[in-house]
Design a protein around this motif. Sequence first.
Motif, mmCIF file in Angstrom:
data_model
loop_
_atom_site.group_PDB
_atom_site.id
_atom_site.type_symbol
_atom_site.label_atom_id
_atom_site.label_comp_id
_atom_site.label_asym_id
_atom_site.label_seq_id
_atom_site.Cartn_x
_atom_site.Cartn_y
_atom_site.Cartn_z
ATOM 1 N N GLU A 37 0.826 -1.198 0.000
ATOM 2 C CA GLU A 37 0.000 0.000 0.000
ATOM 3 C C GLU A 37 0.866 1.256 0.000
ATOM 4 O OE1 GLU A 37 -2.676 -0.418 3.294
ATOM 5 O OE2 GLU A 37 -3.747 -2.062 2.333
ATOM 6 N N SER A 39 0.638 5.722 -0.205
ATOM 7 C CA SER A 39 -0.204 6.863 0.101
ATOM 8 C C SER A 39 0.491 8.125 -0.385
ATOM 9 C CB SER A 39 -0.419 6.944 1.618
ATOM 10 O OG SER A 39 -1.239 8.043 1.940
ATOM 11 N N ASP A 80 -8.456 5.781 2.700
ATOM 12 C CA ASP A 80 -8.248 4.363 2.987
ATOM 13 C C ASP A 80 -9.561 3.600 2.875
ATOM 14 O OD1 ASP A 80 -6.216 2.421 3.691
ATOM 15 O OD2 ASP A 80 -7.221 2.233 5.636
ATOM 16 N N TYR A 84 -10.466 0.607 0.078
ATOM 17 C CA TYR A 84 -10.942 -0.738 0.397
ATOM 18 C C TYR A 84 -12.292 -1.026 -0.254
ATOM 19 C CZ TYR A 84 -7.085 -2.117 3.295
ATOM 20 O OH TYR A 84 -5.830 -2.489 3.714
ATOM 21 N N LYS A 87 -11.353 -1.942 -3.736
ATOM 22 C CA LYS A 87 -10.725 -3.264 -3.703
ATOM 23 C C LYS A 87 -11.776 -4.362 -3.554
ATOM 24 C CE LYS A 87 -6.581 -3.747 -1.817
ATOM 25 N NZ LYS A 87 -5.467 -3.929 -0.870
#
Length: 93
Positions: A37, A39, A80, A84, A87
């Motif tokens: 991950e 950012s 975040d 998700y 995802k």
Amino acid sequence: DGVGGHGAGDKLIKNFAKIFKITHRVVDIIARYGGDEFSSCLPGTTLDEAFNLENRLMVAAEVAGINVSIGIGLDFETADKNMYEVKNQHKNV
């Protein structure tokens, strides 16, 4: 790492890190904060500009054969959460 082993996973992460770096501006703050991950903090960026960056990242990753999920938010928690959600949508397709 589950598909090609740790070596393949490391290579994939390094390739994406290069893509991540070249798609961002010098003033942007980029970081790897998890195994796979990344950012970024985009100072002085409008939401439209953030979505343009998202598009550039998606296109560059696709060309490189890398699947990515991207979330955008005004703070880390929102971005975040959005990542998700994206995802999970990919897993359910």
